[in-house]
Write a protein that holds these residues in place. Structure first.
Motif, PDB file in Angstrom:
ATOM      1  N   LEU A 112       0.830  -1.213   0.000  1.00  0.00           N
ATOM      2  CA  LEU A 112       0.000   0.000   0.000  1.00  0.00           C
ATOM      3  C   LEU A 112       0.860   1.257   0.000  1.00  0.00           C
ATOM      4  O   LEU A 112       0.567   2.219  -0.714  1.00  0.00           O
ATOM      5  CB  LEU A 112      -0.941   0.010   1.213  1.00  0.00           C
ATOM      6  N   ASP A 113       1.922   1.269   0.808  1.00  0.00           N
ATOM      7  CA  ASP A 113       2.829   2.419   0.827  1.00  0.00           C
ATOM      8  C   ASP A 113       3.462   2.635  -0.547  1.00  0.00           C
ATOM      9  O   ASP A 113       3.612   3.770  -0.996  1.00  0.00           O
ATOM     10  CB  ASP A 113       3.922   2.230   1.881  1.00  0.00           C
ATOM     11  N   ALA A 114       3.833   1.545  -1.221  1.00  0.00           N
ATOM     12  CA  ALA A 114       4.408   1.663  -2.563  1.00  0.00           C
ATOM     13  C   ALA A 114       3.390   2.243  -3.541  1.00  0.00           C
ATOM     14  O   ALA A 114       3.732   3.097  -4.372  1.00  0.00           O
ATOM     15  CB  ALA A 114       4.902   0.297  -3.046  1.00  0.00           C
ATOM     16  N   ALA A 115       2.150   1.794  -3.446  1.00  0.00           N
ATOM     17  CA  ALA A 115       1.095   2.311  -4.332  1.00  0.00           C
ATOM     18  C   ALA A 115       0.860   3.797  -4.080  1.00  0.00           C
ATOM     19  O   ALA A 115       0.723   4.577  -5.030  1.00  0.00           O
ATOM     20  CB  ALA A 115      -0.193   1.525  -4.131  1.00  0.00           C
ATOM     21  N   ILE A 116       0.836   4.187  -2.815  1.00  0.00           N
ATOM     22  CA  ILE A 116       0.655   5.605  -2.481  1.00  0.00           C
ATOM     23  C   ILE A 116       1.799   6.426  -3.061  1.00  0.00           C
ATOM     24  O   ILE A 116       1.585   7.482  -3.662  1.00  0.00           O
ATOM     25  CB  ILE A 116       0.545   5.790  -0.957  1.00  0.00           C
ATOM     26  N   GLY A 117       3.022   5.939  -2.903  1.00  0.00           N
ATOM     27  CA  GLY A 117       4.172   6.647  -3.461  1.00  0.00           C
ATOM     28  C   GLY A 117       4.093   6.773  -4.970  1.00  0.00           C
ATOM     29  O   GLY A 117       4.410   7.834  -5.533  1.00  0.00           O
ATOM     30  N   ASP A 118       3.659   5.717  -5.638  1.00  0.00           N
ATOM     31  CA  ASP A 118       3.519   5.760  -7.097  1.00  0.00           C
ATOM     32  C   ASP A 118       2.434   6.738  -7.523  1.00  0.00           C
ATOM     33  O   ASP A 118       2.597   7.465  -8.511  1.00  0.00           O
ATOM     34  CB  ASP A 118       3.213   4.368  -7.642  1.00  0.00           C
ATOM     35  N   ILE A 119       1.318   6.760  -6.809  1.00  0.00           N
ATOM     36  CA  ILE A 119       0.231   7.702  -7.116  1.00  0.00           C
ATOM     37  C   ILE A 119       0.724   9.135  -6.951  1.00  0.00           C
ATOM     38  O   ILE A 119       0.490   9.996  -7.806  1.00  0.00           O
ATOM     39  CB  ILE A 119      -1.002   7.443  -6.232  1.00  0.00           C
ATOM     40  N   GLU A 120       1.419   9.395  -5.847  1.00  0.00           N
ATOM     41  CA  GLU A 120       1.909  10.753  -5.591  1.00  0.00           C
ATOM     42  C   GLU A 120       2.931  11.183  -6.637  1.00  0.00           C
ATOM     43  O   GLU A 120       2.930  12.329  -7.078  1.00  0.00           O
ATOM     44  CB  GLU A 120       2.498  10.827  -4.179  1.00  0.00           C
ATOM     45  N   GLN A 121       3.779  10.247  -7.055  1.00  0.00           N
ATOM     46  CA  GLN A 121       4.768  10.563  -8.087  1.00  0.00           C
ATOM     47  C   GLN A 121       4.086  10.842  -9.426  1.00  0.00           C
ATOM     48  O   GLN A 121       4.476  11.753 -10.153  1.00  0.00           O
ATOM     49  CB  GLN A 121       5.763   9.420  -8.224  1.00  0.00           C
ATOM     50  N   ALA A 122       3.046  10.080  -9.739  1.00  0.00           N
ATOM     51  CA  ALA A 122       2.361  10.242 -11.029  1.00  0.00           C
ATOM     52  C   ALA A 122       1.513  11.505 -11.074  1.00  0.00           C
ATOM     53  O   ALA A 122       1.379  12.121 -12.139  1.00  0.00           O
ATOM     54  CB  ALA A 122       1.489   9.018 -11.307  1.00  0.00           C
ATOM     55  N   THR A 123       0.934  11.887  -9.931  1.00  0.00           N
ATOM     56  CA  THR A 123       0.010  13.026  -9.919  1.00  0.00           C
ATOM     57  C   THR A 123       0.632  14.314  -9.388  1.00  0.00           C
ATOM     58  O   THR A 123       0.096  15.399  -9.627  1.00  0.00           O
ATOM     59  CB  THR A 123      -1.226  12.717  -9.060  1.00  0.00           C
ATOM     60  N   GLY A 124       1.727  14.189  -8.642  1.00  0.00           N
ATOM     61  CA  GLY A 124       2.314  15.365  -8.024  1.00  0.00           C
ATOM     62  C   GLY A 124       1.503  15.866  -6.852  1.00  0.00           C
ATOM     63  O   GLY A 124       1.700  16.984  -6.385  1.00  0.00           O
ATOM     64  N   GLN A 125       0.570  15.052  -6.373  1.00  0.00           N
ATOM     65  CA  GLN A 125      -0.286  15.434  -5.246  1.00  0.00           C
ATOM     66  C   GLN A 125      -0.254  14.354  -4.182  1.00  0.00           C
ATOM     67  O   GLN A 125      -0.008  13.183  -4.464  1.00  0.00           O
ATOM     68  CB  GLN A 125      -1.723  15.640  -5.710  1.00  0.00           C
ATOM     69  N   GLU A 126      -0.553  14.764  -2.954  1.00  0.00           N
ATOM     70  CA  GLU A 126      -0.613  13.813  -1.857  1.00  0.00           C
ATOM     71  C   GLU A 126      -1.792  12.866  -2.066  1.00  0.00           C
ATOM     72  O   GLU A 126      -2.883  13.288  -2.431  1.00  0.00           O
ATOM     73  CB  GLU A 126      -0.777  14.553  -0.530  1.00  0.00           C
ATOM     74  N   ALA A 127      -1.537  11.583  -1.875  1.00  0.00           N
ATOM     75  CA  ALA A 127      -2.585  10.565  -2.099  1.00  0.00           C
ATOM     76  C   ALA A 127      -3.225  10.181  -0.775  1.00  0.00           C
ATOM     77  O   ALA A 127      -2.554  10.092   0.260  1.00  0.00           O
ATOM     78  CB  ALA A 127      -1.987   9.334  -2.757  1.00  0.00           C
ATOM     79  N   HIS A 128      -4.530   9.939  -0.827  1.00  0.00           N
ATOM     80  CA  HIS A 128      -5.283   9.476   0.339  1.00  0.00           C
ATOM     81  C   HIS A 128      -6.104   8.279  -0.130  1.00  0.00           C
ATOM     82  O   HIS A 128      -7.030   8.428  -0.935  1.00  0.00           O
ATOM     83  CB  HIS A 128      -6.226  10.573   0.871  1.00  0.00           C
ATOM     84  N   LEU A 129      -5.764   7.100   0.360  1.00  0.00           N
ATOM     85  CA  LEU A 129      -6.489   5.892  -0.028  1.00  0.00           C
ATOM     86  C   LEU A 129      -7.516   5.561   1.043  1.00  0.00           C
ATOM     87  O   LEU A 129      -7.274   5.717   2.223  1.00  0.00           O
ATOM     88  CB  LEU A 129      -5.542   4.721  -0.196  1.00  0.00           C
TER      89      LEU A 129
END
Length: 89
Positions: free
Chosen positions: A70-87
């Motif tokens: 989950l932490d890896a997915a959050i990091g990937d989302i944040e890198q792709a969007t440039g925004q903080e991710a909230h799952l």
């Protein structure tokens, strides 16, 4: 279009005198490798049933692996969007 991937998880379990340890390793198609560890300790008053220790240690290793994934997915989302991710679950 349907896309299918296969990810492999290997769980290695070691039993010692009074405890069992497990390491769960996930390998994805893009060479991402994540690892979770778990441990179980038998109460000296309990019967010696190695399968129970293996189950507990493996479950704990998989739980840690789940958090790391989950932490890896959050990091990937944040890198792709440039925004903080909230799952949410």
């Amino acid at each position: 279009m349907t896309h299918t991937e296969e990810w492999r998880t290997i769980i290695e379990i070691e039993e010692h005198d009074d405890h069992t340890t497990a390491v769960a390793r996930l390998q994805t198609r893009d060479a991402t490798s994540l690892e979770g560890r778990g441990r179980a300790r038998r109460n000296p008053l309990d019967r010696d049933v190695p399968e129970i220790g293996a189950e507990l240690a493996a479950a704990r290793a998989l739980a840690e692996l789940q958090h790391r994934l989950l932490d890896a997915a959050i990091g990937d989302i944040e890198q792709a969007t440039g925004q903080e991710a909230h799952l949410t679950s």
